[in-house]
Write a protein that holds these residues in place. Structure first.
Motif, PDB file in Angstrom:
ATOM      1  N   GLU A 680       0.827  -1.183   0.000  1.00  0.00           N
ATOM      2  CA  GLU A 680       0.000   0.000   0.000  1.00  0.00           C
ATOM      3  C   GLU A 680       0.873   1.249   0.000  1.00  0.00           C
ATOM      4  O   GLU A 680       1.933   1.289   0.604  1.00  0.00           O
ATOM      5  CB  GLU A 680      -0.904  -0.021   1.237  1.00  0.00           C
ATOM      6  N   ALA A 681       0.431   2.272  -0.667  1.00  0.00           N
ATOM      7  CA  ALA A 681       1.205   3.509  -0.754  1.00  0.00           C
ATOM      8  C   ALA A 681       1.435   4.079   0.636  1.00  0.00           C
ATOM      9  O   ALA A 681       0.498   4.266   1.406  1.00  0.00           O
ATOM     10  CB  ALA A 681       0.466   4.513  -1.635  1.00  0.00           C
ATOM     11  N   GLY A 682       2.717   4.348   0.943  1.00  0.00           N
ATOM     12  CA  GLY A 682       3.069   4.959   2.220  1.00  0.00           C
ATOM     13  C   GLY A 682       3.029   4.018   3.393  1.00  0.00           C
ATOM     14  O   GLY A 682       3.274   4.433   4.524  1.00  0.00           O
ATOM     15  N   ALA A 683       2.696   2.758   3.205  1.00  0.00           N
ATOM     16  CA  ALA A 683       2.609   1.815   4.316  1.00  0.00           C
ATOM     17  C   ALA A 683       3.996   1.419   4.786  1.00  0.00           C
ATOM     18  O   ALA A 683       4.827   1.015   3.982  1.00  0.00           O
ATOM     19  CB  ALA A 683       1.832   0.583   3.896  1.00  0.00           C
ATOM     20  N   PRO A 684       4.280   1.528   6.070  1.00  0.00           N
ATOM     21  CA  PRO A 684       5.595   1.121   6.565  1.00  0.00           C
ATOM     22  C   PRO A 684       5.715  -0.396   6.609  1.00  0.00           C
ATOM     23  O   PRO A 684       4.719  -1.120   6.602  1.00  0.00           O
ATOM     24  CB  PRO A 684       5.632   1.719   7.970  1.00  0.00           C
ATOM     25  N   LEU A 685       6.929  -0.856   6.666  1.00  0.00           N
ATOM     26  CA  LEU A 685       7.214  -2.282   6.831  1.00  0.00           C
ATOM     27  C   LEU A 685       7.348  -2.588   8.320  1.00  0.00           C
ATOM     28  O   LEU A 685       7.706  -1.715   9.120  1.00  0.00           O
ATOM     29  CB  LEU A 685       8.494  -2.642   6.088  1.00  0.00           C
ATOM     30  N   ILE A 686       7.069  -3.818   8.667  1.00  0.00           N
ATOM     31  CA  ILE A 686       7.087  -4.208  10.080  1.00  0.00           C
ATOM     32  C   ILE A 686       8.092  -5.343  10.271  1.00  0.00           C
ATOM     33  O   ILE A 686       8.120  -6.306   9.499  1.00  0.00           O
ATOM     34  CB  ILE A 686       5.692  -4.674  10.552  1.00  0.00           C
ATOM     35  N   GLY A 687       8.912  -5.224  11.296  1.00  0.00           N
ATOM     36  CA  GLY A 687       9.892  -6.255  11.587  1.00  0.00           C
ATOM     37  C   GLY A 687       9.954  -6.561  13.073  1.00  0.00           C
ATOM     38  O   GLY A 687       9.486  -5.777  13.907  1.00  0.00           O
ATOM     39  N   LEU A 688      10.540  -7.719  13.393  1.00  0.00           N
ATOM     40  CA  LEU A 688      10.736  -8.114  14.783  1.00  0.00           C
ATOM     41  C   LEU A 688      12.222  -8.338  15.004  1.00  0.00           C
ATOM     42  O   LEU A 688      12.846  -9.134  14.295  1.00  0.00           O
ATOM     43  CB  LEU A 688       9.958  -9.399  15.097  1.00  0.00           C
ATOM     44  N   VAL A 689      12.779  -7.619  15.961  1.00  0.00           N
ATOM     45  CA  VAL A 689      14.176  -7.836  16.358  1.00  0.00           C
ATOM     46  C   VAL A 689      14.138  -8.670  17.631  1.00  0.00           C
ATOM     47  O   VAL A 689      13.654  -8.212  18.678  1.00  0.00           O
ATOM     48  CB  VAL A 689      14.906  -6.509  16.600  1.00  0.00           C
ATOM     49  N   VAL A 690      14.610  -9.903  17.543  1.00  0.00           N
ATOM     50  CA  VAL A 690      14.554 -10.813  18.680  1.00  0.00           C
ATOM     51  C   VAL A 690      15.960 -11.275  19.031  1.00  0.00           C
ATOM     52  O   VAL A 690      16.786 -11.522  18.150  1.00  0.00           O
ATOM     53  CB  VAL A 690      13.634 -12.033  18.373  1.00  0.00           C
ATOM     54  N   GLY A 691      16.233 -11.334  20.324  1.00  0.00           N
ATOM     55  CA  GLY A 691      17.529 -11.810  20.795  1.00  0.00           C
ATOM     56  C   GLY A 691      17.342 -12.922  21.808  1.00  0.00           C
ATOM     57  O   GLY A 691      16.399 -12.900  22.606  1.00  0.00           O
TER      58      GLY A 691
END
Length: 750
Positions: A680-691
């Motif tokens: 989608e236009a302008g939609a941010p990406l989502i991530g998970l930083v796990v340690g």
């Protein structure tokens, strides 16, 4: 990132020599001691000169001593000169007499016969690479045997090591296969280019400095084995010629040889695809020896997961310290992982709703992962790139070495035409040959092996070993397999053990769940290696298990985290419930019995077995959901980025409006296929930083599979996209399901 048994994490904190001040102080102290010794030595020399002059007047035999070379200190004594004049046969005969005095006639004859066979002086029999002498409790007698091996009678032919008070005599051609290869006080004639022998290096080593230099090896886009080879090659090119062939310091022009200070030891392999750091040791090395690697052009860059180097290999070293012991099996306390899971996609809702739904799902998955852990399966990498390592191991255990060679040499799906053609030529080597004509069969295989060998790639080590052996001894498939390096042969066998373990783990969870213990389960009640500072991964020795009774289960003393399953072998105990019966069924299904494990044909590979915990619960778990704009934006700072002061662009909820992204900055997109048309236009990406931190021998890929509930195989992962719907390029959900099913077959799961 590796963690040692004391809990120290391998972090690259600097690219400089952090021991420089300490070494300068040691050198100044050494120079002071040397100056003092020189003054004292001058006085003693004057006194000795007067005594020697008097002695020369009184003893006419001094001329004879000088003639033999002893008085000048130039070379060999009379006995050594006589040995030099002896033929190889005479040397071995004389050595047999001397060895008989120490171990008896039968053992001496067996050892010398082995050496003669490898020297080609007797027939063409099959022979082992070493001969083990009987148990000798007398340390002085063992020392005398080693001195004989290092004498002029046997030094051209043999080397020796000691295992549990039994001396093993090896033919010298198999030196690289000895477990302690690289730690021998090498003898020679001192003919190195610079004339600096190993003894000279030892003499200069400060007496109060530990023998091993420990350092952190940081790497990107290169596996541990290859990185260590590069470091060793650099050390040898810088010092190998100087040390000659392990000589005694004589001047000369011979070629440079191997030396202890080029042998790098480490505990555990790190994969190519990742930013990794681990502890390594080198014998009597200095930071200056290793720091050269940091300046090699191919190793330049600030490092951020491979994107800045476009997939090029990068190696750095640092964080030096001197320690008393080398790294090795049992030195690893665990591994710390910091992992970025990009482009999470769990809901088809619109912008705001999708972001909130994805965040909620990721946080819930991370909490469940923290509370329950995961089944401690062996990961896919244990079974090789083509998932046939365990199949090869099964045939090795059965002694079917012709089939072993066939599996290793058969065509692979994704190799280039040259390699595929070579493998097919091998498959068809007997086409048109009368199999009853033994001579024609042998000649056909010999010629084919020679032809195939020329077309193999530089990293096809197993295949090259097989073809090299069969080009000399066609149809001797057992000998061909044994020509493969020991660690590679072990990999095949351990692959089959791992396959059985994974299958048994799935059965145990299906039969009894993952919350409570069952009657007949095995629990580990003692591991002496932990008391000795080890990590519990150095094998079966010192481990004691208990079979749980109904009373134990009701008593509640043990939990599911105490349960272990055996790695099938000759000296382990099996569960006394349906899981134990399942092991029997699996062995029978693969044509193997418990007795065949006890009669394993390769004596160099341990098949005693081991125990492995059923469940793994990671420690020190951290997780953070991030939103970001650039699909290749670094979401973590690597050690090298911190040292180089490379900041990771901000990635958080503020990125929802896209204000953090510079549309013109596309310098890092070269290696990834990014199609934002579906997002989608302008939609941010989502991530998970796990340690999280895992114990030794537990697999992060298995942990991630539990966390993500998706396959971790490269076949599936390479189809995922960095933006938009991450699975849109997967050829239908059916294929994803099939991939997961195939993965479950060898790596466990449901």
């Amino acid at each position: 990132v590796a963690v040692d048994v004391e809990g120290n994490i391998a972090r690259l904190e600097s690219l400089e020599d952090n021991l420089k001040e300490t070494e300068v102080a040691e050198e100044e102290k050494s120079n002071t001691d040397t100056d003092k010794n020189t003054v004292d030595g001058d006085d003693m020399s004057k006194k000795r000169s007067v005594e020697d002059s008097t002695l020369a007047l009184e003893q006419s035999s001094v001329k004879k001593l000088k003639t033999e070379g002893d008085a000048c200190g130039n070379g060999t004594n009379t006995a050594n000169k006589e040995a030099d004049k002896m033929s190889n046969d005479d040397k071995l005969s004389e050595a047999e007499k001397e060895l008989t005095k120490l171990v008896g006639e039968e053992a001496a004859k067996g050892a010398i016969k082995m050496l003669r066979l490898w020297e080609g002086e007797i027939g063409d029999e099959k022979v082992e690479k070493n001969f083990t002498l009987p148990f000798i409790d007398d340390k002085d007698k063992r020392r005398s045997i080693h001195q004989l091996i290092r004498s002029d009678l046997l030094v051209p032919f043999a080397l020796a090591d000691t295992v549990e008070k039994k001396v093993r005599i090896w033919h010298k051609r198999f030196e690289k296969e000895m477990p302690n290869y690289g730690h021998f006080p090498r003898r020679g004639d001192g003919r190195g280019r610079g004339g600096q022998g190993r003894e000279n290096r030892q003499a200069k080593w400060p007496s109060d400095r530990p023998n091993y230099l420990r350092f952190v090896l940081y790497k990107e886009n290169i596996d541990t084995g290859t990185a260590v080879k590069e470091l060793s090659r650099m050390l040898r090119s810088g010092k190998g010629g100087r040390h000659g062939r392990g000589g005694r310091g004589g001047a000369g022009r011979g070629r440079g040889g191997r030396n202890d200070s080029a042998t790098i030891n480490y505990a555990g392999m790190k994969d190519k695809r990742g930013v990794t750091a681990q502890f390594c040791t080198v014998y009597r090395g200095t930071p200056g020896d290793l720091l050269k690697i940091n300046g090699i052009p191919s190793s330049q860059g600030s490092g951020c997961g491979g994107t800045s180097t476009r997939g090029a290999a990068l190696i750095k070293v640092g964080h030096f310290s001197y320690v008393g012991d080398s790294m090795g099996l049992g030195s690893l306390g665990g591994n710390r992982f910091d992992i970025v899971l990009r482009n999470a996609w769990v809901d088809e809702s619109k912008n705001g709703e999708r972001i909130e739904a994805t965040k909620a799902a990721l946080e819930q998955a991370a909490r469940t992962f923290q509370e329950n852990g995961f089944i401690n399966y062996f990961g896919m990498q244990r079974f090789g790139r083509y998932y046939d390592t365990h199949i090869t191991g099964r045939e090795v255990i059965k002694g079917n070495f012709e089939e072993v060679v066939s599996i290793i040499m058969r065509p692979k799906g994704d190799e280039n035409d040259r390699y595929t053609d070579a493998r097919r030529r091998w498959e068809n080597r007997f086409n048109g040959i009368d199999m009853n004509d033994e001579k024609a069969v042998l000649e056909a295989e010999k010629k084919c092996a020679q032809s195939v060998l020329r077309d193999l790639g530089r990293f096809m080590n197993c295949e090259a070993s097989l073809m090299n052996s069969l080009s000399r001894r066609p149809r001797d498939y057992k000998r061909a397999f044994q020509s493969i390096a020991k660690n590679m042969r072990s990999m095949f066998v351990h692959g089959f053990q791992s396959y059985l373990w994974n299958c048994a783990a799935s059965h145990r969870i299906e039969a009894g769940g993952h919350e409570h213990v069952m009657v007949g389960d095995l629990v580990l009640v003692e591991d002496k290696s932990l008391l000795e500072g080890g990590s519990g991964t150095s094998g079966l020795k010192g481990k004691t298990v208990k079979v749980l009774t109904e009373e134990d289960v009701k008593g509640g003393q043990y939990t599911i985290t105490d349960v272990v399953l055996p790695m099938a072998g000759s000296k382990i105990q099996y569960p006394e419930n349906s899981t134990g019966n399942y092991f029997d069924e699996m062995l029978a299904e693969n044509g193997i019995t418990k007795d065949s494990l006890k009669k394993f044909p390769d004596r160099e590979i341990s098949l005693t077995g081991d125990y492995r915990r059923l469940l793994c619960r990671p420690s020190d778990i951290t997780f953070e959901v991030k939103t970001y704009d650039d699909p290749l934006q670094p979401l973590l700072q690597t050690d090298l980025m911190k040292i180089s002061d490379v900041k990771s662009p901000p990635a958080d909820s503020s990125a929802e409006d896209g204000s953090n992204r510079d549309p013109s900055d596309d310098t890092q997109k070269g290696n990834a296929e990014i199609d934002e048309g579906d997002s989608e236009a302008g939609a941010p990406l989502i991530g998970l930083v796990v340690g999280f931190t895992l114990p030794p021998s537990s697999y992060a890929t298995v942990a991630l599979r539990e966390l993500m509930k998706t396959p971790t195989s490269s076949d599936y992962q390479r189809q995922l996209q960095l933006s938009g719907n991450c699975e849109r390029s997967v050829v239908g959900k059916t294929e994803a399901s099939d991939t997961k099913a195939n993965e479950n077959e060898v790596a466990g799961g449901d």
